[in-house]
Design a protein around this motif. Sequence first.
Motif, PDB file in Angstrom:
ATOM      1  N   GLU A 141       8.430   3.759 -10.770  1.00 56.31           N
ATOM      2  CA  GLU A 141       7.767   4.130  -9.395  1.00 56.31           C
ATOM      3  C   GLU A 141       6.425   5.164  -9.555  1.00 56.31           C
ATOM      4  O   GLU A 141       5.710   5.143  -8.783  1.00 56.31           O
ATOM      5  N   ASP A 142       6.709   5.888 -10.781  1.00 56.84           N
ATOM      6  CA  ASP A 142       5.363   7.065 -10.894  1.00 56.84           C
ATOM      7  C   ASP A 142       4.610   6.526 -12.003  1.00 56.84           C
ATOM      8  O   ASP A 142       3.569   7.266 -12.056  1.00 56.84           O
ATOM      9  N   ASP A 143       4.537   5.341 -12.170  1.00 56.81           N
ATOM     10  CA  ASP A 143       3.404   4.765 -12.846  1.00 56.81           C
ATOM     11  C   ASP A 143       2.254   4.340 -11.937  1.00 56.81           C
ATOM     12  O   ASP A 143       2.251   4.053 -10.987  1.00 56.81           O
ATOM     13  N   CYS A 144       0.986   4.924 -12.471  1.00 54.09           N
ATOM     14  CA  CYS A 144      -0.146   4.609 -11.862  1.00 54.09           C
ATOM     15  C   CYS A 144      -1.169   3.891 -12.766  1.00 54.09           C
ATOM     16  O   CYS A 144      -1.490   4.133 -14.042  1.00 54.09           O
ATOM     17  N   TRP A 145      -1.574   2.692 -12.507  1.00 53.22           N
ATOM     18  CA  TRP A 145      -2.321   1.659 -13.236  1.00 53.22           C
ATOM     19  C   TRP A 145      -3.805   1.683 -12.951  1.00 53.22           C
ATOM     20  O   TRP A 145      -4.279   1.441 -11.919  1.00 53.22           O
ATOM     21  N   LEU A 146      -4.534   1.902 -14.088  1.00 48.97           N
ATOM     22  CA  LEU A 146      -5.881   2.106 -13.759  1.00 48.97           C
ATOM     23  C   LEU A 146      -6.582   0.770 -13.806  1.00 48.97           C
ATOM     24  O   LEU A 146      -6.395  -0.027 -14.681  1.00 48.97           O
ATOM     25  N   CYS A 147      -7.580   0.463 -12.930  1.00 46.36           N
ATOM     26  CA  CYS A 147      -8.303  -0.790 -12.891  1.00 46.36           C
ATOM     27  C   CYS A 147      -9.488  -0.615 -12.805  1.00 46.36           C
ATOM     28  O   CYS A 147     -10.352  -0.319 -11.759  1.00 46.36           O
ATOM     29  N   ALA A 148     -10.395  -1.027 -13.897  1.00 46.96           N
ATOM     30  CA  ALA A 148     -11.714  -0.862 -14.002  1.00 46.96           C
ATOM     31  C   ALA A 148     -12.201  -2.530 -14.264  1.00 46.96           C
ATOM     32  O   ALA A 148     -13.539  -2.894 -14.342  1.00 46.96           O
ATOM     33  N   VAL A 149     -11.389  -3.616 -14.431  1.00 45.41           N
ATOM     34  CA  VAL A 149     -11.563  -5.053 -14.694  1.00 45.41           C
ATOM     35  C   VAL A 149     -11.832  -5.477 -13.129  1.00 45.41           C
ATOM     36  O   VAL A 149     -11.345  -4.798 -12.245  1.00 45.41           O
ATOM     37  N   PRO A 150     -12.499  -6.575 -13.072  1.00 46.02           N
ATOM     38  CA  PRO A 150     -13.109  -6.784 -11.770  1.00 46.02           C
ATOM     39  C   PRO A 150     -11.819  -7.508 -10.905  1.00 46.02           C
ATOM     40  O   PRO A 150     -10.792  -8.365 -11.650  1.00 46.02           O
ATOM     41  N   LEU A 151     -11.737  -7.222  -9.712  1.00 43.09           N
ATOM     42  CA  LEU A 151     -10.787  -7.687  -8.880  1.00 43.09           C
ATOM     43  C   LEU A 151     -10.772  -9.356  -8.496  1.00 43.09           C
ATOM     44  O   LEU A 151      -9.800  -9.798  -8.256  1.00 43.09           O
ATOM     45  N   TYR A 152     -12.013  -9.761  -8.807  1.00 47.40           N
ATOM     46  CA  TYR A 152     -12.077 -11.263  -8.479  1.00 47.40           C
ATOM     47  C   TYR A 152     -11.528 -11.938  -9.970  1.00 47.40           C
ATOM     48  O   TYR A 152     -11.350 -13.097  -9.759  1.00 47.40           O
ATOM     49  N   HIS A 153     -11.216 -11.252 -11.048  1.00 40.89           N
ATOM     50  CA  HIS A 153     -10.488 -11.935 -12.099  1.00 40.89           C
ATOM     51  C   HIS A 153      -8.880 -11.548 -11.870  1.00 40.89           C
ATOM     52  O   HIS A 153      -8.599 -10.689 -11.291  1.00 40.89           O
ATOM     53  N   ILE A 154      -8.159 -12.409 -12.513  1.00 41.28           N
ATOM     54  CA  ILE A 154      -6.721 -12.330 -12.631  1.00 41.28           C
ATOM     55  C   ILE A 154      -6.242 -10.889 -12.999  1.00 41.28           C
ATOM     56  O   ILE A 154      -5.410 -10.327 -12.623  1.00 41.28           O
ATOM     57  N   SER A 155      -6.968 -10.456 -14.004  1.00 46.40           N
ATOM     58  CA  SER A 155      -6.788  -9.167 -14.725  1.00 46.40           C
ATOM     59  C   SER A 155      -6.812  -8.085 -13.697  1.00 46.40           C
ATOM     60  O   SER A 155      -5.782  -7.170 -13.776  1.00 46.40           O
ATOM     61  N   GLY A 156      -7.671  -7.944 -12.775  1.00 42.99           N
ATOM     62  CA  GLY A 156      -7.760  -6.917 -11.449  1.00 42.99           C
ATOM     63  C   GLY A 156      -6.848  -7.341 -10.371  1.00 42.99           C
ATOM     64  O   GLY A 156      -6.205  -6.330  -9.898  1.00 42.99           O
ATOM     65  N   LEU A 157      -6.857  -8.626  -9.850  1.00 44.65           N
ATOM     66  CA  LEU A 157      -6.050  -8.998  -8.699  1.00 44.65           C
ATOM     67  C   LEU A 157      -4.558  -8.575  -9.064  1.00 44.65           C
ATOM     68  O   LEU A 157      -4.018  -8.260  -8.151  1.00 44.65           O
ATOM     69  N   SER A 158      -4.059  -8.987 -10.292  1.00 46.58           N
ATOM     70  CA  SER A 158      -2.643  -8.764 -10.826  1.00 46.58           C
ATOM     71  C   SER A 158      -2.139  -7.119 -10.363  1.00 46.58           C
ATOM     72  O   SER A 158      -1.021  -7.242 -10.325  1.00 46.58           O
ATOM     73  N   ILE A 159      -3.065  -6.295 -10.754  1.00 47.46           N
ATOM     74  CA  ILE A 159      -2.808  -4.737 -10.569  1.00 47.46           C
ATOM     75  C   ILE A 159      -2.563  -4.450  -8.966  1.00 47.46           C
ATOM     76  O   ILE A 159      -1.585  -3.746  -8.761  1.00 47.46           O
ATOM     77  N   VAL A 160      -3.465  -5.268  -8.169  1.00 47.13           N
ATOM     78  CA  VAL A 160      -3.249  -4.899  -6.760  1.00 47.13           C
ATOM     79  C   VAL A 160      -1.734  -5.704  -6.271  1.00 47.13           C
ATOM     80  O   VAL A 160      -1.035  -4.904  -5.640  1.00 47.13           O
ATOM     81  N   LEU A 161      -1.424  -6.763  -6.981  1.00 47.24           N
ATOM     82  CA  LEU A 161      -0.016  -7.280  -6.580  1.00 47.24           C
ATOM     83  C   LEU A 161       0.892  -6.553  -7.256  1.00 47.24           C
ATOM     84  O   LEU A 161       2.064  -6.333  -6.453  1.00 47.24           O
ATOM     85  N   ARG A 162       0.779  -5.943  -8.212  1.00 54.54           N
ATOM     86  CA  ARG A 162       1.776  -5.013  -9.158  1.00 54.54           C
ATOM     87  C   ARG A 162       2.020  -3.830  -7.871  1.00 54.54           C
ATOM     88  O   ARG A 162       3.221  -3.408  -7.890  1.00 54.54           O
ATOM     89  N   MET A 163       1.074  -3.262  -7.320  1.00 56.83           N
ATOM     90  CA  MET A 163       0.997  -2.003  -6.570  1.00 56.83           C
ATOM     91  C   MET A 163       1.951  -2.517  -5.634  1.00 56.83           C
ATOM     92  O   MET A 163       2.999  -1.617  -5.143  1.00 56.83           O
ATOM     93  N   VAL A 164       1.558  -3.667  -4.755  1.00 60.68           N
ATOM     94  CA  VAL A 164       2.411  -3.866  -3.524  1.00 60.68           C
ATOM     95  C   VAL A 164       3.862  -4.451  -3.991  1.00 60.68           C
ATOM     96  O   VAL A 164       4.872  -4.548  -3.121  1.00 60.68           O
TER      97      VAL A 164
END
Length: 483
Positions: free
Chosen positions: A175-198
């Motif tokens: 729960e204390d992890d913070c994932w840095l996202c500089a890859v595009p949200l329109y790619h699966i690499s970026g969108l998957s980080i949003v999904l991991r957050m929620v």
Amino acid sequence: MAGSWLQRQAQLHPERPAFYWQNKSWSFAALQAEVQQYAAYYEAHLIHSQRVAVFSDNKPEMVFTILALWELGIELQCLNTRLTNKELGFQLQDADCQLVITDSLLELDGVQLLPFGKKNTIAFQGEDRLVYRPTQIASIMYTSGTTGKPKGVPQTFGNHQASAKATQQNLSIAEDDCWLCAVPLYHISGLSIVLRMVQLGISMRLYGRFDPQTMAMDLSHNKGTVVSLVSKMLKDILPYVPQTGFPGLRYILLGGGPIDRSLLEQCQHKQLAVIQSYGMTETCSQVVALPPAMATAKLGASGIPLKGVQLRIVAAKGKSTSARDEAHSVGEIYLKGSAIVSSYLNDRGSEQWDQQGWFATGDLGYLDEEGYLYVVSRASELIISGGENIYPAEVEQALQQHPAIAEAAVVGQDNAQWGQEVTAFVVLKEAVSKESLLESLEDTIAHYKFPRRFYQVAELPRTASGKIIKWRLLSEERVNEIE
């Protein structure tokens, strides 16, 4: 709202950090409140809309919009901002999507544009909606096929959840992890980080673009524990990494194609834990990754299947191989699991799934004696430049529209900065300049797909059946470059 991942996190962990952007931050409760306002705005403007596209580079409004659409039970179509209007138009028409949320000045026939949601006091009326159901389509992204014709990939919440859970197990995400996202949200690499957050209840830090110095500064101040990068980004940030690494950074998850061994060794010298992975749009991010403890022993491997993923290598004659069979036998990579989509939109490419549910990736690889996957080539002809997937057939078709070109073959040539660069070999009907060839590609394909070099050849090498032998183009001496 039953089933909302965001609302569940807001109820269970209201004060836990969820989202960071520059010097701003939102707890899960604050993020939910923001998303509710966006959802109220979109609910008033997207009446009877089942599928809506979003066209934007990384910014908070995009995150709020994605989550708001999911609160409304609306499918999200992700549009790559680097594509031409022609490419965008095809994807929207193919997905039967007539509305795009954007702040950009797009001009697309038959498409309605809606600006990003504004804050307002309208009450959100969504209590009884069915959302985040496992079989419900969450997102649609397009990937090019080997024929050059883009295919829509419908990713369900079940696919995304399986991916997030497998990643959590592999990297021991807490729960204390913070994932840095500089890859595009329109790619699966970026969108998957949003999904991991929620889904996992972790936080994410979003960047509008990748700036190696800024990210290195944030990491030096312990503003992130995990980061997703492609090899070009890793090369760019390496000079800013201290000799002892970043104390708070646990892992760098590396995707976007092959990486050379020397770069991985440099990372090890700077005490960076680089986790190589293998995945694609159809697998909702990584499905194969190196366990952290094996990063050194299996340098160069993509890893082993994550939880819930099955993998096999199928030789050309159709025989499956495994670690118990013939180790190092190269064949096509087949995958099966709950993170992998079960079809393309409009029944395209249905032959890639067999009756048992195995997905034929088109990529070549082999397993070593212990069952670790080594990827030999991505989709055999796929070019990966700066983390972007480029299919030669699409570029070849665009080039052959030029009146001076009789035939064209496009290959990926090694490039120290980008991983690979697009290189074209052409048979000409008449003399032509490089400038003329590049001008003909404008408004047809995205700039990142443009060939960097053109070579004139008398004829293209072919097999007895007429298929172009592309590996020979790269192995032969390159002369007659078109300037």
